[in-house]
Enzyme design. Structure first.
Site, PDB file in Angstrom:
ATOM      1  N   HIS A 147       6.455 -45.453  28.455  1.00 51.32           N
ATOM      2  CA  HIS A 147       7.432 -46.290  27.768  1.00 51.32           C
ATOM      3  C   HIS A 147       6.845 -46.964  26.524  1.00 51.32           C
ATOM      4  CE1 HIS A 147       9.627 -45.583  31.446  1.00 51.32           C
ATOM      5  NE2 HIS A 147      10.698 -46.077  30.868  1.00 51.32           N
TER       6      HIS A 147
ATOM      7  N   SER B  60       8.850 -40.724  25.048  1.00 50.64           N
ATOM      8  CA  SER B  60       8.944 -39.343  25.524  1.00 50.64           C
ATOM      9  C   SER B  60       8.811 -38.370  24.356  1.00 50.64           C
ATOM     10  CB  SER B  60      10.281 -39.116  26.229  1.00 50.64           C
ATOM     11  OG  SER B  60      10.421 -39.958  27.355  1.00 50.64           O
TER      12      SER B  60
ATOM     13  N   LYS C 284      21.690 -37.273  34.813  1.00 55.63           N
ATOM     14  CA  LYS C 284      20.889 -36.046  34.897  1.00 55.63           C
ATOM     15  C   LYS C 284      19.862 -36.130  36.025  1.00 55.63           C
ATOM     16  CE  LYS C 284      20.825 -33.642  30.481  1.00 55.63           C
ATOM     17  NZ  LYS C 284      19.952 -33.105  29.412  1.00 55.63           N
ATOM     18  N   ASP C 285      19.197 -37.284  36.141  1.00 53.11           N
ATOM     19  CA  ASP C 285      18.183 -37.452  37.180  1.00 53.11           C
ATOM     20  C   ASP C 285      18.792 -37.388  38.568  1.00 53.11           C
ATOM     21  OD1 ASP C 285      16.074 -37.593  35.443  1.00 53.11           O
ATOM     22  OD2 ASP C 285      16.072 -39.773  35.300  1.00 53.11           O
TER      23      ASP C 285
ATOM     24  N   GLU D 178      -4.206 -24.271  51.757  1.00 51.86           N
ATOM     25  CA  GLU D 178      -2.778 -24.279  51.495  1.00 51.86           C
ATOM     26  C   GLU D 178      -2.494 -23.621  50.137  1.00 51.86           C
ATOM     27  OE1 GLU D 178      -0.977 -24.711  53.989  1.00 51.86           O
ATOM     28  OE2 GLU D 178      -0.269 -26.781  54.101  1.00 51.86           O
TER      29      GLU D 178
END
Length: 382
Positions: free
Chosen positions: A202, A206, A228-229, A272
């Site tokens: 922040h 972005s 959207k999230d 894994e």
């Protein structure tokens, strides 16, 4: 209302969820950072409840896991959410990393953001490894034995580090107890770095898919990207619970449902799936110490990307040559992960060595050369 906004924590949340300016053209590929946060919450919550019933001693660890699965109300759901949550956590983070590499989101001014992300990845690897040992099945025991024994190759202090990890002179309940403590503590350290990651994000802002940074192209995070999230959450949780309810053991190894036996070595020891990429790099070098150094160098190259790659235009969308090699890099990375689960023999061993070389050459050599060629051809066409 004014009193609440004067509170720095609430102000941070308010700015994060409502006012944070975001470029209006970012796509669903930017959802994976938030999805990684959701995975971390799932792991911490389910891990806290599982820790209430788990017994970190070699004589009881395996049976305590079975007790959770069979006798505790909803214990099977907690265990399957936690086990599959680890796989989905790594899957989401890997996609997030590949997206950042494609869009060069690690470049200035987000160098610190990228470094924090690499630290989070390293902490995730350590947390997942010590957690993989806890069920005390055959694959857990022998994977722990093989991986921890690599430290013995370090000159002078290698054996001391090994004894410190084991807490004894062999893999035993002492090591299991230590790994349980680490596995419980490390997710909270990851959470701290995630908070730092968000704070730096922040502060620096972005990235933009087209590499152009204009303040007038930004819109508030809420409600546009919150929607959207949440859509990403729904899709993710649907896929996640399909695995939890219908294919809970698909991403695990069947040998881990056999009690650890130091006298019986599995025919083929594999970690894994989310470790296989790094395991393939490690195995591609015959010498133990050199293998550890190459693996450490692979992570170091990833952390050093902002400093070894220099682009004028921070975008990959208009670089045709670089895009082609980027998709080669994706395919080869997946192939390298597959090779990590194959026997060390011809042709798998030789192919692992070739792909490991490609990994280093891609970041250290190819990218800058390809960008120069793309720029040169662009000027010629213009």
């Amino acid at each position: 209302m004014r009193f609440l906004l004067n509170n720095s924590l609430l102000l941070f949340v308010y700015n994060t969820l409502l006012l944070y300016p975001v470029y209006l053209n970012i796509s669903y590929w930017w959802n994976y950072g938030v999805l990684a946060g959701l995975c971390l919450v799932i792991q911490i919550v389910t891990g806290i409840f599982l820790a209430m019933y788990y017994v970190p001693f070699s004589d009881n660890a395996f049976y305590s896991v079975e007790h959770i699965m069979r006798d505790i109300n909803w214990g099977w759901l907690l265990r399957y959410c936690h086990a599959n949550g680890a796989s989905f956590f790594f899957l989401v983070v890997y996609i997030h990393i590949f997206r950042n590499i494609y869009y060069q989101s690690y470049l200035k001014p987000r160098e610190l953001l990228w470094l924090l992300g690499v630290i989070i990845l390293l902490l995730m690897i350590i947390t997942a490894f010590v957690g993989y040992v806890l069920p005390w099945g055959q694959m857990s025991f022998w994977a722990a034995t093989v991986i921890t024994s690599l430290f013995s190759a370090i000159p002078v202090i290698g054996n001391d580090i090994l004894v410190l990890l084991w807490g004894a002179y062999s893999v035993s309940y002492v090591m299991l107890n230590r790994f349980f403590s680490f596995h419980y503590l490390l997710p909270f350290i990851i959470l701290l770095f995630v908070v730092l990651h968000v704070v730096v994000l922040h502060d620096r802002g972005s990235s933009n898919p087209v590499g152009l940074y204009l303040s007038k192209d930004k819109i508030p995070f809420s409600p546009y990207f919150v929607v959207k999230d949440f859509f990403g959450f729904y899709v993710f949780l649907i896929i996640f619970f399909i695995f939890v309810f219908f294919y809970p053991n698909y991403l695990g190894h069947p040998d881990n449902y056999i009690l650890a036996n130091p006298l019986v070595t599995p025919s083929h020891i594999v970690p894994e799936w989310y470790f296989l990429f790094f395991y393939a790099i490690l195995r591609s070098i015959p010498n133990k110490l050199q293998g550890i150094l190459v693996l450490a160098f692979a992570l170091s190259v990833l952390a050093a990307l902002p400093f070894i790659i220099n682009f004028v235009l921070k975008c990959n969308m208009f670089r045709n040559l670089n895009k082609v090699f980027y998709w080669y890099f994706i395919v080869f990375s997946i192939l390298l992960g597959w090779l990590g689960g194959t026997p060390i023999e011809f042709p798998f061993f030789q192919l692992s060595q070739f792909l490991t070389l490609f990994y280093f050459f891609y970041f250290l050599v190819f990218v800058n050369i390809l960008v120069s060629l793309d720029t040169k051809f662009a000027f010629k066409k213009a």
